[in-house]
Design a protein around this motif. Structure first.
Motif, PDB file in Angstrom:
ATOM      1  N   ARG A  79       0.839  -1.196   0.000  1.00 33.60           N
ATOM      2  CA  ARG A  79       0.000   0.000   0.000  1.00 33.60           C
ATOM      3  C   ARG A  79       0.874   1.245   0.000  1.00 33.60           C
ATOM      4  N   GLU A  80       0.444   2.265  -0.705  1.00 31.12           N
ATOM      5  CA  GLU A  80       1.225   3.491  -0.861  1.00 31.12           C
ATOM      6  C   GLU A  80       1.657   4.074   0.487  1.00 31.12           C
ATOM      7  N   GLU A  81       0.769   4.079   1.471  1.00 28.21           N
ATOM      8  CA  GLU A  81       1.107   4.660   2.778  1.00 28.21           C
ATOM      9  C   GLU A  81       2.092   3.799   3.573  1.00 28.21           C
ATOM     10  N   ILE A  83       4.727   2.008   1.977  1.00 23.25           N
ATOM     11  CA  ILE A  83       5.977   1.823   1.225  1.00 23.25           C
ATOM     12  C   ILE A  83       7.171   2.353   1.999  1.00 23.25           C
ATOM     13  N   GLU A  84       7.020   3.465   2.691  1.00 24.00           N
ATOM     14  CA  GLU A  84       8.160   4.031   3.429  1.00 24.00           C
ATOM     15  C   GLU A  84       8.679   3.086   4.505  1.00 24.00           C
ATOM     16  N   LYS A  85       7.834   2.188   5.001  1.00 27.09           N
ATOM     17  CA  LYS A  85       8.241   1.242   6.043  1.00 27.09           C
ATOM     18  C   LYS A  85       9.120   0.115   5.501  1.00 27.09           C
ATOM     19  N   THR A  86       9.168  -0.023   4.181  1.00 22.47           N
ATOM     20  CA  THR A  86       9.978  -1.082   3.578  1.00 22.47           C
ATOM     21  C   THR A  86      11.424  -0.655   3.375  1.00 22.47           C
ATOM     22  N   ALA A  87      11.792   0.529   3.818  1.00 25.25           N
ATOM     23  CA  ALA A  87      13.125   1.085   3.548  1.00 25.25           C
ATOM     24  C   ALA A  87      14.238   0.225   4.151  1.00 25.25           C
ATOM     25  N   ILE A  88      15.292   0.069   3.363  1.00 25.43           N
ATOM     26  CA  ILE A  88      16.514  -0.579   3.848  1.00 25.43           C
ATOM     27  C   ILE A  88      17.656   0.412   3.677  1.00 25.43           C
ATOM     28  N   GLU A  96      13.554   2.065  -0.858  1.00 23.61           N
ATOM     29  CA  GLU A  96      12.269   1.523  -0.428  1.00 23.61           C
ATOM     30  C   GLU A  96      11.675   0.701  -1.566  1.00 23.61           C
ATOM     31  N   PHE A  97      10.736  -0.150  -1.213  1.00 18.10           N
ATOM     32  CA  PHE A  97      10.198  -1.121  -2.164  1.00 18.10           C
ATOM     33  C   PHE A  97       8.695  -0.955  -2.333  1.00 18.10           C
ATOM     34  N   PRO A  98       8.223  -0.594  -3.538  1.00 17.74           N
ATOM     35  CA  PRO A  98       6.786  -0.473  -3.780  1.00 17.74           C
ATOM     36  C   PRO A  98       6.073  -1.822  -3.889  1.00 17.74           C
ATOM     37  N   ARG A  99       6.848  -2.890  -3.990  1.00 17.53           N
ATOM     38  CA  ARG A  99       6.291  -4.251  -4.022  1.00 17.53           C
ATOM     39  C   ARG A  99       6.917  -5.057  -2.902  1.00 17.53           C
ATOM     40  N   MET A 100       6.265  -6.141  -2.525  1.00 21.10           N
ATOM     41  CA  MET A 100       6.732  -6.964  -1.411  1.00 21.10           C
ATOM     42  C   MET A 100       8.166  -7.422  -1.651  1.00 21.10           C
ATOM     43  N   TYR A 101       8.924  -7.467  -0.588  1.00 21.43           N
ATOM     44  CA  TYR A 101      10.329  -7.822  -0.645  1.00 21.43           C
ATOM     45  C   TYR A 101      10.589  -8.916   0.383  1.00 21.43           C
ATOM     46  N   PRO A 102      11.491  -9.882   0.118  1.00 20.89           N
ATOM     47  CA  PRO A 102      11.755 -10.953   1.082  1.00 20.89           C
ATOM     48  C   PRO A 102      12.096 -10.402   2.470  1.00 20.89           C
TER      49      PRO A 102
END
Length: 104
Positions: A79-81, A83-88, A96-102
């Protein structure tokens, strides 16, 4: 990965460390360490399908196929809101990843 649309540069206040993990076959896998994020995430709970229900659906069937899902995780949109939580964080920059990442 940027050219493929799998990640993009980020300015997120969230950051998980990046790890390089060896696979059983000797190759390497790059993944984020999302344990702290996962610990505060409310998980969606779905019932596990019953094996007997699945077996009943296969009864009498004679043709089966398999599907190889290349980049399985990347087929799921974040979800757009969120995406920022996926940051590495890497030595170069934050992504950051707009799609699911392992690891998520």
């Amino acid at each position: 990965m940027i050219k493929q649309g799998l990640c993009r540069p980020s300015k997120s206040p969230w950051a998980s460390p990046l790890h390089v993990v060896p696979k059983k076959n000797g190759d390497i896998r790059v993944c984020g360490d999302y344990r702290r994020l996962n610990a505060i995430t409310k998980a969606d709970r779905y019932p596990v399908p019953r094996v007997k229900d699945f077996i009943y659906q296969l009864a009498g069937k004679t043709i089966f196929s398999t599907i190889y899902l290349n980049r399985t995780y990347q087929q799921l949109c974040v979800r757009e809101e969120d995406i920022e939580k996926t940051a590495i964080i890497t030595p170069m920059r934050l992504f950051e990843f707009p799609r699911m990442y392992p690891g998520l």
